[in-house]
Enzyme design. Structure first.
Site, PDB file in Angstrom:
ATOM      1  N   GLY A 108      -1.734   1.946   9.606  1.00  0.00           N
ATOM      2  CA  GLY A 108      -1.032   1.442  10.846  1.00  0.00           C
ATOM      3  C   GLY A 108      -1.925   1.015  11.919  1.00  0.00           C
ATOM      4  N   MET A 111      -8.951   8.100  -0.901  1.00  0.00           N
ATOM      5  CA  MET A 111      -9.938   8.411   0.235  1.00  0.00           C
ATOM      6  C   MET A 111     -10.241   9.870  -0.219  1.00  0.00           C
ATOM      7  SD  MET A 111      -7.898   7.167   3.375  1.00  0.00           S
ATOM      8  CE  MET A 111      -6.836   5.548   3.391  1.00  0.00           C
ATOM      9  N   ASP A 119      -4.770   3.616  -2.350  1.00  0.00           N
ATOM     10  CA  ASP A 119      -5.841   4.052  -1.380  1.00  0.00           C
ATOM     11  C   ASP A 119      -6.101   5.152  -1.625  1.00  0.00           C
ATOM     12  OD1 ASP A 119      -6.309   1.728   0.441  1.00  0.00           O
ATOM     13  OD2 ASP A 119      -3.894   2.218   0.877  1.00  0.00           O
ATOM     14  N   HIS A 124      -8.039   1.212  -4.840  1.00  0.00           N
ATOM     15  CA  HIS A 124      -9.158   0.954  -3.959  1.00  0.00           C
ATOM     16  C   HIS A 124      -9.716   2.333  -3.527  1.00  0.00           C
ATOM     17  CE1 HIS A 124      -9.965  -0.150   0.621  1.00  0.00           C
ATOM     18  NE2 HIS A 124     -11.366  -0.064  -0.230  1.00  0.00           N
ATOM     19  N   ASP A 144      -6.983  -6.289   3.653  1.00  0.00           N
ATOM     20  CA  ASP A 144      -6.312  -5.065   3.740  1.00  0.00           C
ATOM     21  C   ASP A 144      -6.694  -4.332   5.301  1.00  0.00           C
ATOM     22  OD1 ASP A 144      -5.038  -2.608   3.637  1.00  0.00           O
ATOM     23  OD2 ASP A 144      -6.562  -1.768   1.987  1.00  0.00           O
ATOM     24  N   GLY A 145      -5.470  -4.190   5.812  1.00  0.00           N
ATOM     25  CA  GLY A 145      -5.685  -3.563   7.280  1.00  0.00           C
ATOM     26  C   GLY A 145      -4.910  -4.408   8.342  1.00  0.00           C
ATOM     27  N   SER A 200       0.823  -1.131   0.051  1.00  0.00           N
ATOM     28  CA  SER A 200       0.001   0.094  -0.116  1.00  0.00           C
ATOM     29  C   SER A 200       0.956   1.323  -0.213  1.00  0.00           C
ATOM     30  CB  SER A 200      -0.993   0.003   1.029  1.00  0.00           C
ATOM     31  OG  SER A 200      -1.655   1.345   1.618  1.00  0.00           O
ATOM     32  N   GLY A 238       1.004  -2.196   4.221  1.00  0.00           N
ATOM     33  CA  GLY A 238       1.558  -0.725   4.148  1.00  0.00           C
ATOM     34  C   GLY A 238       2.693  -0.621   4.897  1.00  0.00           C
ATOM     35  N   SER A 239       2.570  -0.242   6.428  1.00  0.00           N
ATOM     36  CA  SER A 239       3.689  -0.054   7.347  1.00  0.00           C
ATOM     37  C   SER A 239       4.587  -1.269   7.335  1.00  0.00           C
ATOM     38  CB  SER A 239       3.033   0.671   8.700  1.00  0.00           C
ATOM     39  OG  SER A 239       2.247  -0.199   9.190  1.00  0.00           O
ATOM     40  N   HIS A 262      -0.896  -1.303  -4.399  1.00  0.00           N
ATOM     41  CA  HIS A 262      -2.106  -0.720  -3.889  1.00  0.00           C
ATOM     42  C   HIS A 262      -2.436   0.718  -3.740  1.00  0.00           C
ATOM     43  CE1 HIS A 262      -6.140  -2.112  -1.904  1.00  0.00           C
ATOM     44  NE2 HIS A 262      -5.764  -1.124  -1.135  1.00  0.00           N
ATOM     45  N   MET A 284     -11.946  -5.735   4.390  1.00  0.00           N
ATOM     46  CA  MET A 284     -11.373  -4.771   5.558  1.00  0.00           C
ATOM     47  C   MET A 284     -10.997  -5.397   6.741  1.00  0.00           C
ATOM     48  SD  MET A 284     -10.569  -2.260   3.259  1.00  0.00           S
ATOM     49  CE  MET A 284      -9.811  -1.325   4.886  1.00  0.00           C
ATOM     50  N   MET A 304     -12.065   4.289  -1.609  1.00  0.00           N
ATOM     51  CA  MET A 304     -12.778   4.758  -0.358  1.00  0.00           C
ATOM     52  C   MET A 304     -13.390   6.043  -0.652  1.00  0.00           C
ATOM     53  SD  MET A 304     -10.100   3.081   2.185  1.00  0.00           S
ATOM     54  CE  MET A 304      -8.904   3.213   1.162  1.00  0.00           C
ATOM     55  N   GLY A 349      -9.667   4.216   6.431  1.00  0.00           N
ATOM     56  CA  GLY A 349      -9.188   5.673   6.863  1.00  0.00           C
ATOM     57  C   GLY A 349      -7.861   5.977   7.068  1.00  0.00           C
TER      58      GLY A 349
END
Length: 218
Positions: free
Chosen positions: A143, A35, A33, A64, A174-175, A6, A196-197, A31, A135, A66, A140
């Site tokens: 991390g 938003m 994101d 993605h 994801d998440g 991500s 991501g992180s 990916h 999800m 959102m 939103g």
């Protein structure tokens, strides 16, 4: 297993260079994101950023959305270079029409489910999706901590898709995805993992990709 890092967790000042480094490291998907500050309480990339960076990368752009009423921007993201568009079932009134339009435009179509959204919301669009995104945090922000109930949801979704004859439909998570939960997610039925992180925070990327693939194999 496909790993889709991500870019929300990447250095936004060097995205072009990052995309090249990811490709050299053996990553196949990336990916995005997107938003809008309405559907989720954050604002990130838009179609213009993706369009500007598309020439810098041969990676599969997993986008993605959102955002509220994503049907307004499908053609824009196609023009920007998206390979797949994932829309939230909670964000559009006419989900089937939106998914069908994504495919008509020549992209892969995905449907995303927030943690509290039941799998039954997919009952009448099972033939319209190429991927379902589960999800594992409330969307939103990057991390966040992984929600353990996701494992059961993924397993139930895999059984639901198989029963519907959709063994070809991918499941993405994801998440909060990291090395510790990757193996369990793959065992439950996940095909694509977004990180991501837990990915970008541990360079070099080729070694981190290898670590995720090893965790998936276990």
């Amino acid at each position: 297993m496909i790993l889709s890092p991500s870019l929300l967790s990447a250095d936004c000042g060097t995205l072009a260079e990052t995309l090249g480094t990811l490709q050299s490291a053996g990553v196949k998907w990336v990916h995005w994101d997107v938003m809008d500050g309405h559907f989720v309480p954050n604002i990130t990339f838009g179609q213009h950023v993706i369009k500007g960076l598309r020439p810098a990368s041969g990676l599969f752009f997993d986008v993605h959305l959102m955002i509220d009423r994503p049907e307004r921007y499908l053609a824009d993201f196609k023009a920007a270079g998206a390979d797949m568009l994932v829309v939230h079932v909670e964000s559009t009134v006419h989900l089937q029409r939106t998914l069908a339009e994504i495919r008509r435009l020549g992209m892969k179509a995905g449907a995303a489910l927030n943690p509290a959204t039941p799998l039954s919301s997919l009952d009448y669009v099972m033939d319209d999706v190429d991927m379902v995104l589960v999800m594992s945090v409330n969307p939103g922000f990057g991390g966040q901590k992984f929600l353990p109930v996701t494992l059961r949801k993924v397993a139930e979704l895999r059984a639901k898709l198989d029963a519907a004859g959709r063994t070809d439909c991918l499941i993405q998570v994801d998440g909060g995805v990291n090395l510790e939960n990757t193996g369990a997610l793959v065992e439950a039925g996940a095909d694509v993992l977004v990180s991501g992180s837990a990915f970008f925070g541990h360079p070099p990327f080729d070694e981190r990709l290898a670590a995720f693939m090893a965790a998936a194999a276990r």
